[in-house]
Design an enzyme around this catalytic site. Sequence first.
Site, PDB file in Angstrom:
ATOM      1  N   TRP A 124       0.778  -1.448  -0.009  1.00 23.94           N
ATOM      2  CA  TRP A 124       0.003  -0.032   0.200  1.00 23.94           C
ATOM      3  C   TRP A 124       0.975   1.507  -0.366  1.00 23.94           C
ATOM      4  O   TRP A 124       2.282   1.214   0.284  1.00 23.94           O
ATOM      5  CB  TRP A 124      -1.356  -0.139   1.521  1.00 23.94           C
ATOM      6  CG  TRP A 124      -2.246   1.608   0.753  1.00 23.94           C
ATOM      7  CD1 TRP A 124      -2.630   2.342   1.492  1.00 23.94           C
ATOM      8  CD2 TRP A 124      -3.433   1.129  -0.057  1.00 23.94           C
ATOM      9  NE1 TRP A 124      -3.436   2.425   0.885  1.00 23.94           N
ATOM     10  CE2 TRP A 124      -3.875   1.487   0.188  1.00 23.94           C
ATOM     11  CE3 TRP A 124      -3.702  -0.494  -0.996  1.00 23.94           C
ATOM     12  CZ2 TRP A 124      -5.005   1.783  -0.004  1.00 23.94           C
ATOM     13  CZ3 TRP A 124      -5.244  -0.461  -1.254  1.00 23.94           C
ATOM     14  CH2 TRP A 124      -5.641   1.013  -1.103  1.00 23.94           C
ATOM     15  N   ASP A 174      -0.489  12.475  -0.469  1.00 23.72           N
ATOM     16  CA  ASP A 174      -1.178  13.059   0.693  1.00 23.72           C
ATOM     17  C   ASP A 174      -2.484  12.221   0.782  1.00 23.72           C
ATOM     18  O   ASP A 174      -2.837  10.693   0.751  1.00 23.72           O
ATOM     19  CB  ASP A 174      -2.144  14.242  -1.310  1.00 23.72           C
ATOM     20  CG  ASP A 174      -2.192  12.957  -2.369  1.00 23.72           C
ATOM     21  OD1 ASP A 174      -2.368  11.808  -2.183  1.00 23.72           O
ATOM     22  OD2 ASP A 174      -2.413  13.603  -3.303  1.00 23.72           O
ATOM     23  N   GLU A 177      -3.403   9.030  -1.689  1.00 27.14           N
ATOM     24  CA  GLU A 177      -2.096   7.779  -1.705  1.00 27.14           C
ATOM     25  C   GLU A 177      -1.664   8.559  -3.171  1.00 27.14           C
ATOM     26  O   GLU A 177      -1.493   7.405  -3.685  1.00 27.14           O
ATOM     27  CB  GLU A 177      -2.631   6.512  -1.176  1.00 27.14           C
ATOM     28  CG  GLU A 177      -2.985   5.850   0.131  1.00 27.14           C
ATOM     29  CD  GLU A 177      -4.515   6.085   0.286  1.00 27.14           C
ATOM     30  OE1 GLU A 177      -4.455   5.391   1.966  1.00 27.14           O
ATOM     31  OE2 GLU A 177      -5.043   6.196  -0.223  1.00 27.14           O
ATOM     32  N   GLU A 345     -18.935   6.319  -2.183  1.00 28.97           N
ATOM     33  CA  GLU A 345     -17.519   7.037  -1.731  1.00 28.97           C
ATOM     34  C   GLU A 345     -17.451   8.609  -2.772  1.00 28.97           C
ATOM     35  O   GLU A 345     -17.425   9.150  -2.690  1.00 28.97           O
ATOM     36  CB  GLU A 345     -15.670   6.152  -2.544  1.00 28.97           C
ATOM     37  CG  GLU A 345     -15.418   7.419  -2.061  1.00 28.97           C
ATOM     38  CD  GLU A 345     -13.760   6.185  -2.514  1.00 28.97           C
ATOM     39  OE1 GLU A 345     -12.935   6.482  -0.933  1.00 28.97           O
ATOM     40  OE2 GLU A 345     -13.361   5.182  -2.908  1.00 28.97           O
TER      41      GLU A 345
END
Length: 399
Positions: A124, A174, A177, A345
């Site tokens: 990640w 940020d 990602e 989202e």
Amino acid sequence: MTSLPETAPAVPLNDALLELAHRSHAVITEHQHEGGAYPASPTFSAYRGYAWLRDGSFTAEGISRYGDTASADRYHDWVSRVLGARREQVDGLVADAARGVEVPLARMLPTRFTFDGLDGSDPWWDFQTDGYGTWLWSLVAHAQRHGGDLTRWLPGIEVAVDFLSAFWDLACYDWWEEHVEHRHVSTLGAVAGGLRDIADSGVLDEGRSNRARAASQGAAALALSQGVTSGHDPAAGTGPADAHFVKWLGTTAVDGSLPSCVVPFRLAEPGSPLAAGTLAKVAADLDVDGGVHRFRADVFYGGGQWLLLSALLGWNLAVAGDRDGALRHLHWIAAHATVAGEMPEQVPDHLLHPESRAEWIERWGEVATPLLWSHGMYLILADELGLLDPSRTTEGPPL
């Protein structure tokens, strides 16, 4: 769940908006892990099983404003346990940095944790400092609102402060990602605000308080000197009427996260020229019909409009005294909840890059729904507008 059209008479919407606030609380608490973590999304492939400090801390603020102190306490307990268990790791990082050793990003604290507080098993984009600052801000706000004792969370607080005090000035990923090579103004805002608030709270020992305050002031000074369009004087607070915060140091572009530098992190005070210029520029570049994009080059799921960013801008407008503007965003968010009252989202309205949407659906499936952060931000905006005030009735001021 009552259906909410985008344009409807104001007064009849009050009950439906309040119902959606109750539903948001239910969605968040239903999916809260038994250990206290708020999962980013219980169903989305890339988010399932993980909790982000950024998402969770804004969600906890919404829950705290709703009045569910037990749920918010459990979240903050979880963060404090998770960070407290990283004491030795952070001590090693800080000691190496003090000796001039370059610390690789792979050794830094992660941006997301499993519900057991571990690193994820899959790769990640992990080095993001804003979540740690956001947690400190959220924690102080919650404790002040409900009279909580911050010493309850001191193990985690001290780890977060030590970590941020040592590494606040490094480039990192940020909020989205992306772009680890840059120093992002929204990140600097979260770090500055969180460290300032925890230093002001009085819970820290003198040494940590001094380090937290120095790092907060450093992050704020950097953002105000290099993270604003040219012509702004950070000392005098003056400059062109259209001066605004920028996405990262060295660009003129904006990002949907930048209103956070006004509210809640207060790099610029609400109502100041810099605050007004930032909100106006974000609205002009990224707001369409009440829904807010992340940034103009966004290709994630085609670059849709994010409910949580609409709430963030609306929150700022409410604090600035623009009630009508804030209500516009509250109504837009409510209109984009599902029939079951779940908030995604993002939504595919006014896509910036529609040609890229299919590849993300193929990679990760449909857009994350529900996203707990969206529900948390709705609660924040609803509360800022007085919707969660028990004295409000359907006969009161219309929403």
